[in-house]
Design an enzyme around this catalytic site. Structure first.
Site, mmCIF file in Angstrom:
data_model
loop_
_atom_site.group_PDB
_atom_site.id
_atom_site.type_symbol
_atom_site.label_atom_id
_atom_site.label_comp_id
_atom_site.label_asym_id
_atom_site.label_seq_id
_atom_site.Cartn_x
_atom_site.Cartn_y
_atom_site.Cartn_z
ATOM 1 N N PRO A 124 3.427 14.398 -54.920
ATOM 2 C CA PRO A 124 3.804 15.231 -53.781
ATOM 3 C C PRO A 124 3.173 16.615 -53.827
ATOM 4 O O PRO A 124 2.847 17.182 -52.783
ATOM 5 C CB PRO A 124 5.334 15.303 -53.891
ATOM 6 C CG PRO A 124 5.707 14.015 -54.555
ATOM 7 C CD PRO A 124 4.601 13.762 -55.555
ATOM 8 N N TYR A 125 2.975 17.162 -55.030
ATOM 9 C CA TYR A 125 2.296 18.458 -55.130
ATOM 10 C C TYR A 125 0.908 18.383 -54.507
ATOM 11 O O TYR A 125 0.541 19.205 -53.661
ATOM 12 C CB TYR A 125 2.191 18.888 -56.591
ATOM 13 C CG TYR A 125 1.222 20.031 -56.807
ATOM 14 C CD1 TYR A 125 1.509 21.301 -56.321
ATOM 15 C CD2 TYR A 125 0.015 19.827 -57.480
ATOM 16 C CE1 TYR A 125 0.614 22.344 -56.500
ATOM 17 C CE2 TYR A 125 -0.875 20.866 -57.664
ATOM 18 C CZ TYR A 125 -0.579 22.121 -57.164
ATOM 19 O OH TYR A 125 -1.471 23.140 -57.330
ATOM 20 N N GLY A 126 0.109 17.401 -54.929
ATOM 21 C CA GLY A 126 -1.218 17.248 -54.358
ATOM 22 C C GLY A 126 -1.175 17.003 -52.869
ATOM 23 O O GLY A 126 -2.018 17.509 -52.108
ATOM 24 N N THR B 69 1.087 18.127 -50.766
ATOM 25 C CA THR B 69 1.404 19.365 -50.043
ATOM 26 C C THR B 69 0.191 20.278 -49.943
ATOM 27 O O THR B 69 0.020 20.983 -48.941
ATOM 28 C CB THR B 69 2.563 20.133 -50.707
ATOM 29 O OG1 THR B 69 2.204 20.548 -52.033
ATOM 30 C CG2 THR B 69 3.829 19.294 -50.758
#
Length: 345
Positions: free
Chosen positions: A142-144, A146
């Protein structure tokens, strides 16, 4: 120009602030201080630090007007891939929601220049070792996601408003321009090794059976001072009034294996008796991830100046500044147990 730097008291953000200041730019810092440390920029008497969140759109708009901001360097974000898997809603709220709020304030006030801190995590799993900006992004956290959504959002706003922007995809940030600016967390390979050495334990290597020269994974480690100078180059590019809509890698274009990094750490730190412990591979670790660094050199005239050993040395000096108990002056390792770490990006 006067620049608003969001997250300017954080590890990378403070380096960016110092680099911009040294380049003669006027700066205002906005940081919610959830992870930022005011002491990192306390020596810059002419740089105001405002405590607040980028999600407070009215506050951001007020700062843009009050300080007559010409451009924004947006560094503020949550940045741990593992944490993002456990709490994706937090990451979408902070990273995507925060960027949406910032862009809304910029659009309302008429600020048309943005440098965005993106990440090589946008690439995810790829079939090639050297990653260029033309690759189809397939983030695995999810970090990537976002960060990639952030790039899309910026591009959409640019098509609507004429926003000029440069998004910088960092590879593996390490080192410190000064010991007091060093990162205090242990969230990727280099500080995770430091943490184990400080506890008197051998470093871990996850997998030595990859199709690489020494069997361990290869990564592009970029000195955080070089990342900061890339922001200065991007800011200067926008200051020149160019119609910029760029996405650029920030890396050395060179790879170092995990074993090379660990052996360099042991040599620099003096813990040469603590031989690495090889464990099984971790799921999802690609064998090789190196930045294609041609485009940023062509567009901004920028290239990295630090090599791997100088980056590791600077990182160790920063670690000792915050963990003086790790210094090995008497030839013996500290006693104690290891602290848990999280995986490298």
């Amino acid at each position: 120009m006067t620049w608003l730097v969001t997250g300017g008291a954080g590890f990378i953000g403070a380096h960016v602030v110092h680099a911009l200041h040294a380049a003669g730019e006027q700066i205002v810092v906005l940081d919610d201080l959830s992870t930022g440390v005011p002491a990192r920029i306390a020596d810059l008497d002419d740089v105001p630090l405002v405590r607040g969140s980028v999600q407070a759109t009215s506050l951001v708009a007020k700062l843009l007007r009050e300080y007559e901001i010409s451009g924004v360097v947006h560094v503020a974000a949550k940045k741990q891939p593992g944490e993002s898997v456990d709490n994706p809603l937090l990451y979408y709220r902070e990273n995507v929601g925060g960027l949406e709020s910032l862009l809304r304030a910029m659009t309302d006030v008429g600020v048309d220049a943005l440098v965005f801190s993106s990440s090589a995590s946008t690439y995810g799993d790829q079939d090639t070792d050297v990653l260029t900006e033309d690759a189809t992004c397939r983030p695995v956290s999810p970090y990537g996601e976002t960060k990639l959504v952030g790039e899309w959002l910026i591009a959409d706003v640019a098509r609507s408003t004429g926003l000029r922007h440069v998004s910088l995809r960092y590879f593996n940030a390490a080192g410190a321009a000064a010991p007091e600016l060093a990162d205090t967390g242990a969230f990727n390979l280099i500080p995770m090794v430091f943490e184990r050495l400080t506890a008197g334990l051998p470093p871990k290597i996850f997998g030595d059976d990859y199709q690489t020269p020494d069997g361990t994974t290869i990564r592009d480690y970029i000195h955080v001072g070089d990342i900061a100078s890339a922001h200065v180059a991007a800011a200067r590019h926008l200051t020149a009034g160019r119609e910029a809509r760029e996405v650029l890698n920030v890396g050395t274009g060179q790879g170092s294996s995990t074993r090379e990094i660990v052996e360099t750490i042991l040599d620099v730190s003096g813990y040469t008796d603590l031989k690495p412990e090889v464990l099984a591979r971790r799921p999802g670790d690609p064998a090789v991830s190196i930045a294609g660094a041609d485009r940023i050199r062509e567009v901004l005239g920028w290239s990295a100046e630090h090599d791997m050993r100088s980056t590791v040395t600077a990182a160790w000096e920063g670690w000792l500044f915050h963990h003086p108990e790790a210094r090995r002056d008497d030839g013996t390792a500290p006693a104690g147990g290891a602290s848990p770490g999280t995986r490298d990006e």
